[in-house]
Design an enzyme around this catalytic site. Structure first.
Site, mmCIF file in Angstrom:
data_model
loop_
_atom_site.group_PDB
_atom_site.id
_atom_site.type_symbol
_atom_site.label_atom_id
_atom_site.label_comp_id
_atom_site.label_asym_id
_atom_site.label_seq_id
_atom_site.Cartn_x
_atom_site.Cartn_y
_atom_site.Cartn_z
ATOM 1 N N LYS B 135 8.870 -9.678 6.298
ATOM 2 C CA LYS B 135 7.992 -8.510 6.334
ATOM 3 C C LYS B 135 6.673 -8.917 6.984
ATOM 4 O O LYS B 135 6.253 -10.073 6.877
ATOM 5 C CB LYS B 135 7.785 -8.051 4.888
ATOM 6 C CG LYS B 135 7.021 -6.776 4.706
ATOM 7 C CD LYS B 135 7.005 -6.389 3.226
ATOM 8 C CE LYS B 135 6.163 -5.161 2.960
ATOM 9 N NZ LYS B 135 6.253 -4.707 1.561
ATOM 10 N N SER B 213 7.626 -0.179 1.156
ATOM 11 C CA SER B 213 7.004 -0.624 2.374
ATOM 12 C C SER B 213 7.813 -1.650 3.158
ATOM 13 O O SER B 213 7.478 -1.919 4.302
ATOM 14 C CB SER B 213 5.629 -1.209 2.049
ATOM 15 O OG SER B 213 5.733 -2.323 1.213
ATOM 16 N N SER B 237 8.460 -1.382 -3.161
ATOM 17 C CA SER B 237 8.533 -1.665 -1.723
ATOM 18 C C SER B 237 9.706 -2.512 -1.271
ATOM 19 O O SER B 237 10.007 -2.569 -0.090
ATOM 20 C CB SER B 237 7.223 -2.312 -1.259
ATOM 21 O OG SER B 237 6.195 -1.347 -1.205
#
Lengths: 547, 547
Positions: B135, B213, B237
């Protein structure tokens, strides 16, 4: 208590209720108590003639021995409990260490445990029948947790609605509660003095503070009025009084022991975490307690307890320590430097290795601690003393004079704290390059406080302990010696580097400090309770201090 | 980048630099890409004709298989890395999932690992040669961690000064980094859209959000452009995008995996903790990752990591779950309820026990989450978008429209959070009285989100996940099925109980949602990563979903 408008009236009423719980047959007549000019009262209980030989034998015994003797049916819990109630009463007369007193309940509990054992042949648990004293903040159903706040003396009405998780667990393990002990206002200074219960004195030298915030516990323990004490520590509150009374104290990392259901001084404050841990005259008592409490799986009752069972630990034969002589902010007084030097010398002589610890991160840790502890601008403390309008102690002005900071600013401070914690960890692990073994150090040796006790209202500097609250490192204290006015001479030429140090050094007087307890702090990494206690045993054997 | 005054210019420059890193030979010509009206693009990479048979074989393999084949010298890390770079490029063309792209560096790393293995016969570690996608928030030395903030596109100049602790560990274990992936602005909404990189689409149905996310990771993983993804989770997330793409995702409790050195959305916020964890198409990949990272002893590098080694776990043959059908705030859409029902039915049929979970504490958890996340009044987010004046997304207004609260108020909220956490723990442990075994439940089954993906800009309700961020419970998601417009008919008569639920139900359209991923969440207690993954294996076998 709406009819009592004056805080002094409320305090007097509360104290009178406590005093009424002290049994006359366990008190030394006023005339037979040592006069005020007798400073060292450590041996008074035994020498007073008011304790029976059996009571002396019981109260001098280590916690584990007590449980073993009960198991062996040599002693009953009622006998043991009576002995400690008696000795605790005398300890209280000497130092003003008790807050809540409930001897009758304790004897009932002890009788039930004795009966259970007689009937079933089974012990309630590893602490069966053992009296344990608790710092005032541990909630017990139906009792106050006044934490030195007059407005909490009778609030909530009827006492606390339920036991702290730790108390529940200790009871299940077989403990007998009989007293709670004195602390500073909201547990937020280093001396056990407040407007409700007054001041706890140090039995090594009653002109010195017992320290705080677990000062009542430490004074009681040193006088052998308790075989096992439980304190809490958010800035040094276990280690400072343990050190000032030369008992052993363990400040565990957060999560090893359950904290839910204690009345906090700064409720909801988590940027530095409050923990609780055992204090006693023997390391074995700390071990007994730690194994028993963690064996009870506190994580099933406390949402913030961490599921780490008690682990077996094998230490290397040759340990490696780093020694921090001076944190760069407040140089320790002569008795402490002597105690640290003796410890280092003896460890080296015993074949262990000692390297130097660079205190470069300690100022940062201290600054952060200050900013974090005052982040609410003292609102919480102001609210507590405001319950009755009791006066705010001078020692608390540092907290309450600060301006409240914004949440955004608090976040920044927390971020800074994590960065310094990372740097400290890398420094710790990075010592591998300096040791002969190629392994990192096993622990850090340093003062628990810059002084061997301090005159009342003169103990201010908690930098040596609070650093490890910010870092949440496992730390403990161990006794080494006592201050000696004939050798611990103040260096009159020493030029203080800052006002904090000047104040600490100005308050040092070898005569006044004579007999003060000299303890040293041992620090391991975070969540290394097993290792720290194991190292403590090695060190204690080498140091060979006699309680 | 002072010469670029407009946020769009900065973004365009950054995107152009990223695009320049995508190699032409690995991109599908524009004309051969599926047209916009093709929603489900899951099989496109394989059917496109642009991947070789070997590339398909490699990218379809599980992470553990890849490491084993490298070990067996059937594949080299360079071959494997090339295959994933190629497939990731196509995945990006389909969904816009990549941010930082550094294929050349990856191939160099892979070559070094191959060489090491050839020369020494030893693997670098348990992840030797395995490409791992990260990420965007994981700092890599010399690269940006822009976290969807235009002002961070080129800041700090020269990229991050050092690797995140997790990245250091993964590299040491033999991982090959090749891409970072897209997220929402500051990772603080449930959809991966921001002013820097734009929107990531869901490969199951490109009319639906990839979630967030960690949406870029999930889209990339579902398209088999990565064998092992690392996401972060502060409100869902990891779990939301994993669920929206039917991959497995593990949200560990705080402290199991190192978090130091990630660029946070809400720096210094700790009232609810952000964690990171693995996401992949196989549970075995999550296990491989978890054992390897924890085996590397992250507590020696990250001051907040907890020393709990990876523990072996033995599950009872008959597991007991509680099922939460509806949290009382936002009833799940038909595909989710069907998926949950199928899961429960299959588990019962396989001999496991399922009782009901009373969601009585969930509203409190949701309310607290809202108050805690907005405690700085959105100052942090405003500061981030204010770096360039980029517009604030509508989805962030909930955060930024709140008023900043005082530190005192924050302490009160933290105290409330601990009390509800205690109540939740007692409810969990207290299920012992309802199970046939007399033991507490092993886990809770519930939706990861109320929907099987949502149309872009329509995903708002994170209550099903954020509850466990507040509690810091170990949780995971597993795929069950896909939404089917022929059976998942909306109940037109359903009367929403509140505006949140009305909005969520108004956005449900069986046709529009067709093909959406249906995953379910499994929740264990805090720090039960081993148990949750072990249960996940049992459940997955019973559910039998084919990736």
């Amino acid at each position: 208590m709406t009819q009592l408008n004056d805080y002094k009236e409320i305090a007097a009423k509360k104290v009178a209720l406590r005093d009424a719980q002290l049994k006359k047959e366990w008190l030394v007549p006023e005339a037979d108590l040592p006069p005020k000019n007798i400073k060292d009262v450590l041996n008074f209980p035994e020498e007073s003639g008011y304790l029976s030989a059996s009571e002396i034998e019981i109260t001098n015994a280590d916690a584990r021995t007590i449980v073993e003797k009960i198991k062996a049916k040599e002693w009953t819990s009622v006998e043991v409990t009576k002995a400690f109630c008696h000795r605790a009463s005398i300890a209280h007369q000497l130092t003003n260490c008790l807050t809540e007193v409930f001897f009758d309940e304790a004897l009932e509990t002890a009788a039930v445990l004795d009966e259970l054992y007689r009937e079933t042949g089974k012990l309630q648990g590893p602490l069966h029948g053992l009296p344990i004293s608790l710092k005032d903040c541990f909630n017990l159903k139906g009792k106050a947790s006044s934490i030195g706040i007059v407005g909490y003396a009778f609030s909530p009405e009827g006492g606390m609605p339920e036991d702290a998780v730790l108390a529940t667990i200790l009871k299940d393990l077989g403990a007998v509660f009989y007293v709670k002990t004195n602390i500073p206002t909201a547990m937020m200074t280093g001396e056990s003095f407040n407007n409700l219960w007054g001041r706890t004195l140090n039995p090594f030298n009653r002109d010195l503070t017992a320290g705080g915030s677990s000062g009542g516990e430490a004074a009681l323990s040193a006088l052998k009025g308790s075989p096992l004490s439980v304190g809490t520590d958010i800035g040094g509150s276990i280690r400072i009084p343990a050190a000032f009374q030369n008992i052993y104290g363990l400040r565990p990392s957060f999560g090893r022991f359950p904290t839910f259901g204690c009345r906090p001084g700064l409720a909801g404050f988590e940027s530095v975490v409050s923990v609780n841990g055992p204090m006693a005259r023997s390391i074995d008592a700390l071990l007994l307690y730690s194994q028993a409490v963690i064996g009870a799986e506190p994580w099933l009752q406390d949402p913030r307890a961490i599921e780490i069972p008690w682990r077996s630990i094998e230490l290397p034969t040759k340990l490696t320590f780093a020694v921090l002589w001076d944190d760069g902010i407040c140089k320790p007084h002569p008795p402490i430097l002597r105690g640290l030097q003796e410890t280092v010398d003896k460890l080296k002589a015993a074949g262990h290795e000692v390297i130097e610890w660079d205190p470069r991160l300690h100022l940062k840790l201290l600054t952060l601690a200050g900013a974090l502890f005052t982040s609410d601008g003292g609102n919480r403390i102001k609210g507590l003393v405001g319950l009755t309008g009791e006066p705010l102690l001078e020692a608390l002005l540092g907290l309450t004079n600060a301006a409240e900071i914004s949440t955004s600013k608090l976040w920044e401070l927390q971020l800074e704290r994590n960065i310094v914690a990372r740097d400290y960890l890398l420094q710790f692990v990075g010592t591998a390059s300096q040791t002969s073994s190629g392994r990192p150090i096993d622990g850090i040796l340093l003062p628990a406080a810059p002084c061997a006790g301090a005159p009342h209202e003169k103990f201010k500097y908690v930098g040596y302990t609070v650093a490890y609250n910010v870092l949440d490192y496992t730390s403990a204290t161990f006794p080494v010696t006592r201050a000696d006015s004939s050798i611990d001479i103040a260096d009159k030429d020493y030029i203080a580097r800052n006002p904090t140090e000047k104040e600490a050094w100005d308050s040092y007087d070898a005569e006044q400090n004579h007999g003060g307890a000299v303890s040293i702090q041992l620090v391991g990494k975070r969540l290394e309770e097993e290792k720290v206690l194991a190292m403590l045993k090695v060190i204690a054997k080498v140091v060979d201090y006699k309680q």
